[in-house]
Design a protein around this motif. Structure first.
Motif, short mmCIF file in Angstrom:
data_model
loop_
_atom_site.label_atom_id
_atom_site.label_comp_id
_atom_site.label_asym_id
_atom_site.label_seq_id
_atom_site.Cartn_x
_atom_site.Cartn_y
_atom_site.Cartn_z
N VAL A 154 -5.99 9.74 7.42
CA VAL A 154 -4.68 9.73 8.08
C VAL A 154 -4.23 8.29 8.36
O VAL A 154 -3.06 7.95 8.22
CB VAL A 154 -4.74 10.54 9.40
CG1 VAL A 154 -3.41 10.47 10.14
CG2 VAL A 154 -5.09 12.00 9.12
N ALA A 155 -5.20 7.43 8.69
CA ALA A 155 -4.86 6.03 8.97
C ALA A 155 -4.32 5.34 7.71
O ALA A 155 -3.41 4.51 7.79
CB ALA A 155 -6.09 5.29 9.50
N VAL A 156 -4.88 5.68 6.55
CA VAL A 156 -4.37 5.12 5.29
C VAL A 156 -2.93 5.61 5.08
O VAL A 156 -2.03 4.83 4.74
CB VAL A 156 -5.26 5.51 4.09
CG1 VAL A 156 -4.65 5.04 2.77
CG2 VAL A 156 -6.68 4.95 4.26
N LEU A 157 -2.71 6.90 5.32
CA LEU A 157 -1.36 7.47 5.17
C LEU A 157 -0.37 6.79 6.12
O LEU A 157 0.81 6.66 5.81
CB LEU A 157 -1.38 8.96 5.49
CG LEU A 157 -1.87 9.90 4.40
CD1 LEU A 157 -1.83 11.34 4.90
CD2 LEU A 157 -0.99 9.77 3.15
N ALA A 158 -0.87 6.39 7.29
CA ALA A 158 0.01 5.73 8.28
C ALA A 158 0.19 4.25 7.99
O ALA A 158 0.85 3.53 8.75
CB ALA A 158 -0.57 5.92 9.68
N GLY A 159 -0.44 3.78 6.90
CA GLY A 159 -0.23 2.39 6.48
C GLY A 159 -1.11 1.38 7.18
O GLY A 159 -0.89 0.16 7.08
N LEU A 160 -2.17 1.84 7.87
CA LEU A 160 -2.98 0.90 8.66
C LEU A 160 -4.00 0.14 7.83
O LEU A 160 -4.57 -0.85 8.30
CB LEU A 160 -3.69 1.64 9.80
CG LEU A 160 -3.03 1.49 11.17
CD1 LEU A 160 -1.59 1.96 11.15
CD2 LEU A 160 -3.81 2.25 12.24
N GLY A 161 -4.30 0.58 6.63
CA GLY A 161 -5.28 -0.14 5.83
C GLY A 161 -5.82 0.74 4.72
O GLY A 161 -5.25 1.78 4.40
N TRP A 162 -6.95 0.31 4.14
CA TRP A 162 -7.57 1.06 3.05
C TRP A 162 -9.02 1.38 3.40
O TRP A 162 -9.60 0.75 4.28
CB TRP A 162 -7.47 0.28 1.75
CG TRP A 162 -8.42 -0.89 1.65
CD1 TRP A 162 -9.61 -0.94 0.99
CD2 TRP A 162 -8.24 -2.21 2.21
NE1 TRP A 162 -10.19 -2.18 1.10
CE2 TRP A 162 -9.37 -2.98 1.86
CE3 TRP A 162 -7.25 -2.81 2.99
CZ2 TRP A 162 -9.53 -4.31 2.25
CZ3 TRP A 162 -7.41 -4.14 3.38
CH2 TRP A 162 -8.53 -4.86 3.01
N ARG A 163 -9.57 2.35 2.70
CA ARG A 163 -10.98 2.70 2.90
C ARG A 163 -11.83 1.74 2.08
O ARG A 163 -11.73 1.69 0.86
CB ARG A 163 -11.26 4.13 2.42
CG ARG A 163 -10.56 5.21 3.21
CD ARG A 163 -11.22 5.48 4.54
NE ARG A 163 -12.61 5.92 4.42
CZ ARG A 163 -12.98 7.18 4.27
NH1 ARG A 163 -12.07 8.13 4.20
NH2 ARG A 163 -14.26 7.50 4.18
N GLY A 164 -12.68 0.97 2.76
CA GLY A 164 -13.54 0.04 2.05
C GLY A 164 -14.69 0.76 1.37
O GLY A 164 -14.93 1.95 1.61
N LYS A 165 -15.44 0.02 0.57
CA LYS A 165 -16.61 0.62 -0.08
C LYS A 165 -17.66 1.00 0.95
O LYS A 165 -18.55 1.79 0.67
CB LYS A 165 -17.19 -0.35 -1.12
CG LYS A 165 -16.28 -0.53 -2.32
CD LYS A 165 -16.84 -1.53 -3.32
CE LYS A 165 -15.78 -1.86 -4.38
NZ LYS A 165 -16.20 -2.94 -5.29
N ASN A 166 -17.56 0.42 2.14
CA ASN A 166 -18.48 0.83 3.22
C ASN A 166 -17.96 2.05 3.97
O ASN A 166 -18.49 2.39 5.02
CB ASN A 166 -18.73 -0.34 4.19
CG ASN A 166 -17.45 -0.81 4.88
OD1 ASN A 166 -16.39 -0.22 4.72
ND2 ASN A 166 -17.56 -1.88 5.64
N THR A 167 -16.92 2.68 3.46
CA THR A 167 -16.26 3.91 3.96
C THR A 167 -15.37 3.67 5.18
O THR A 167 -14.67 4.57 5.61
CB THR A 167 -17.27 5.05 4.33
OG1 THR A 167 -17.91 4.74 5.57
CG2 THR A 167 -18.29 5.29 3.24
#
Ligand code: SF4
Ligand code: SF4
Length: 390
Positions: free
Chosen positions: A146-159
């Protein structure tokens, strides 16, 4: 509605949140990955995730009729380096490392919930019929998605969620609302590139692949969520971590950015983030990032409650903290703790006795090994017996 979102944004800022975004409430895209993750056994003993698995499909399970989700990020201690010089003050004290989010000494739920309540109240003041609910990692919601959808950032390889400005040292919180608010643009790119620092640095090899965490091997799980004993193959990797682990964040270049450090130096004591908080503690008990271990063994249950009830450590309870302390003492090969570990062999809890036997075995002390042999005869629990050297 745009005006209201701006009011919420302003309120979020004055509550100390570093970032805020709005996402539409939609069916989770990552739900099937969550199912695969559980089927792979990566959730360890966290059965509560599977028990309410269906609820992760859509935010409606958290608040019926949810149309929008306000996602908020609250920073915690992002100091550039882990403090090192423990033991220089008093060599007789043994310390274990703790994850940065504990350094405030405060349970972050206690800090964030009142902030969310005030935001919910603001929404209700504007739209009296609106239903809104604030949550901090306790509800079945795919918060990072949801945070990605809200534009707050991306999921890193460390999840974890990564933000170019703030790195990953922040808590995520959400306010679900059954009113449609104008959404922010989703964050569509990833900025990990060819980096694999987090995957390479994990001491317990907890990443089966980029973006996938086998929580059952992760030190955070092993020292906090798990009530049992870590498998012998994972114990050395736990190293000096007495509560949680930050390694896959510490090595991340996005946590070392100058922009983050500038923001850090501006401080958030005024803005209400968690970095400004410090619970007053005796310097010998706790120093930023390190927890004194030996005193844990002499605390009664009541004393433990009194000392830790409102701190993040309460989640592990006294038994979990003692287990962690014994693991760290074993990994540190603290021979001056041998006597204390032999006392643990009288504890009614077999898992503490078992890990104490293991820790004594790590000391490479021949007298202690001889003494351990004599203790074997009076032990009857198979879990403990299995830990004795053959
Ligand atoms: Fe590995 Fe520590 Fe990251 Fe867990 S928190 S995945 S143990 S580096
Ligand atoms: Fe991505 Fe590298 Fe950070 Fe891992 S360490 S999350 S790969 S940028």
């Amino acid at each position: 509605m745009r005006e209201m979102v701006e009011q919420i944004r302003e309120a979020a800022r004055s509550e100390g949140f570093a970032a805020m975004g709005v996402a539409p409430a939609v069916t989770s895209q990552g739900f099937h990955q969550l199912v695969e993750w559980i089927e792979s056994g990566y959730a360890g003993t966290m059965d509560y995730i599977e028990r309410r698995l269906d609820a992760y499909r859509h935010p409606n399970a958290v608040l019926q009729g949810t149309k929008s989700i306000i996602v908020l990020a609250l920073n915690y201690d992002a100091s550039d380096r882990f403090p090192v010089p423990v033991g220089e003050v008093d060599e007789s004290l043994a310390f274990g490392k703790t994850a940065r989010y504990t350094w405030s000494g405060i349970d972050y739920h206690d800090v964030i919930h009142p902030k969310l309540k005030r935001i919910v109240r603001l929404i209700r003041d504007q739209i009296p019929d609106a239903n809104a609910r604030g949550i901090v990692d306790t509800a079945p919601l795919m918060e990072r998605e949801v945070a990605v959808l809200a534009g707050l950032g991306w999921r890193g390889k460390n999840t974890l969620l990564l933000n170019k400005q703030w790195g990953s040292y922040f808590f995520l919180a959400c306010v679900l609302v059954d009113v449609e608010l104008p959404a922010d643009a989703p964050h569509e790119s990833s900025h990990c590139g060819t980096c694999t620092a987090c995957l390479d640095a994990c001491p317990t090899d907890a990443f089966p692949g980029p973006g996938v965490l086998d929580a059952s091997k992760c030190i955070s799980y092993l020292t906090i969520e798990n009530s049992g004993l870590p498998a012998p193959s994972l114990r050395a990797g736990i190293g000096e971590w007495a509560f949680g682990c930050d390694i896959c964040q510490e090595v991340c270049p996005w946590n070392r950015r100058p922009s983050r450090q500038q923001n850090e130096s501006s401080g958030d004591r005024e803005t209400g983030g968690l970095r400004g908080h410090r619970e007053s503690q005796s310097d010998s008990e706790s120093r930023d990032g390190w927890l004194e271990l030996t005193s844990l063994f002499t605390m009664t249950d009541d004393e433990f409650r009194e000392r830790f009830r409102r701190t993040p450590f309460w989640r592990s309870r006294r038994r979990g903290m003692l287990r962690n302390a014994i693991l760290v003492l074993g990994n540190q090969k603290r021979r001056d703790a041998i006597e204390l570990l032999f006392e643990v062999l009288n504890d009614p809890d077999p898992s503490l006795r078992a890990i104490a036997v293991w820790a004594i075995g790590q000391m490479q002390d021949s007298a202690a090994m001889e003494r351990l042999k004599t203790c074997r005869g009076s032990e009857t629990d198979p879990v403990v017996l299995a830990e004795f050297p053959q």
